[in-house]
Design a protein around this motif. Structure first.
Motif, PDB file in Angstrom:
ATOM      1  N   ALA A  12       0.801  -1.234   0.000  1.00  0.00           N
ATOM      2  CA  ALA A  12       0.000   0.000   0.000  1.00  0.00           C
ATOM      3  C   ALA A  12       0.834   1.285   0.000  1.00  0.00           C
ATOM      4  O   ALA A  12       0.505   2.219  -0.734  1.00  0.00           O
ATOM      5  N   PRO A  13       1.920   1.386   0.785  1.00  0.00           N
ATOM      6  CA  PRO A  13       2.684   2.644   0.787  1.00  0.00           C
ATOM      7  C   PRO A  13       3.340   2.980  -0.549  1.00  0.00           C
ATOM      8  O   PRO A  13       3.707   4.127  -0.796  1.00  0.00           O
ATOM      9  N   PHE A  14       3.473   1.991  -1.418  1.00  0.00           N
ATOM     10  CA  PHE A  14       4.135   2.199  -2.712  1.00  0.00           C
ATOM     11  C   PHE A  14       3.152   2.517  -3.837  1.00  0.00           C
ATOM     12  O   PHE A  14       3.564   2.904  -4.924  1.00  0.00           O
ATOM     13  N   LEU A  15       1.866   2.325  -3.585  1.00  0.00           N
ATOM     14  CA  LEU A  15       0.839   2.532  -4.610  1.00  0.00           C
ATOM     15  C   LEU A  15       0.120   3.855  -4.390  1.00  0.00           C
ATOM     16  O   LEU A  15      -0.144   4.229  -3.249  1.00  0.00           O
ATOM     17  N   HIS A  16      -0.197   4.550  -5.472  1.00  0.00           N
ATOM     18  CA  HIS A  16      -0.892   5.832  -5.376  1.00  0.00           C
ATOM     19  C   HIS A  16      -1.976   5.917  -6.449  1.00  0.00           C
ATOM     20  O   HIS A  16      -1.906   5.233  -7.467  1.00  0.00           O
TER      21      HIS A  16
END
Length: 179
Positions: free
Chosen positions: A44-48
């Motif tokens: 999740a922290p790598f996806l935007h």
């Protein structure tokens, strides 16, 4: 700072691929309706949702992440992983059924960590950093309130909580007790 820049560069490359794929990778984020929290919590922290979403997160991530990294690369990595895991687990357990993505959980985690560190350590340096962080970024507190359907306030809230817990765990009390 190289580690932080590398993280942002990785998210930019991943967002370019994701945009090319019409953001189909976002289903790899945290989904509270799924049977397992993984791999969503780690990805999740790598996806935007867009480049503008990434850019909004990148500035505070670099500044607050750099302040956390002043404690050493090893502690920075452990604290970051702690925030990702604990904050992500909170989202998976209590979040709305949706795909929760973005590095804002880390941003809020670093924010909570830096604010709480001054309280727990009570050292001049920690208090000064807490004060400056609050002055510069205190307005993000509003992000823990449900305001927009497409914004994961749950990620913000649980990232903040994870950061405060991390500060409590990794703080070094600065006061000696005198009797």
């Amino acid at each position: 700072m190289n580690l932080l820049s590398g993280f942002v560069l990785l998210t930019v490359v991943l967002e370019a691929v994701n945009a090319y794929l019409d953001h189909r990778l976002n289903v790899l984020g945290i989904n509270p309706a799924s049977a397992t929290p993984f791999p969503g919590i780690l990805l999740a922290p790598f996806l935007h949702a867009s480049f503008s979403h990434l850019i909004v997160n990148a500035g505070p991530f670099l500044v607050l992440g750099w302040l956390v990294s002043l404690r050493g690369v090893g502690k920075f990595l452990v604290i970051s992983l702690f925030i990702i895991l604990v904050g992500g687990m909170g989202v998976w357990l209590f979040g709305r059924t949706a795909f929760h993505i973005g590095s804002s959980g880390l941003v809020f985690g670093y924010f909570g960590f830096l604010l709480a560190l001054g309280f727990f350590e009570r050292q001049k340096e920690s208090l000064l950093i807490s004060f400056v962080v609050f002055i510069l970024y205190g307005g993000i507190f509003i992000g823990v309130l449900p305001s927009q359907a497409r914004v994961s306030w749950e990620t913000h809230l649980f990232g903040l909580i994870a950061g405060v817990i991390a500060a409590w765990i990794w703080s070094v009390p600065g006061r000696k007790k005198s009797y």
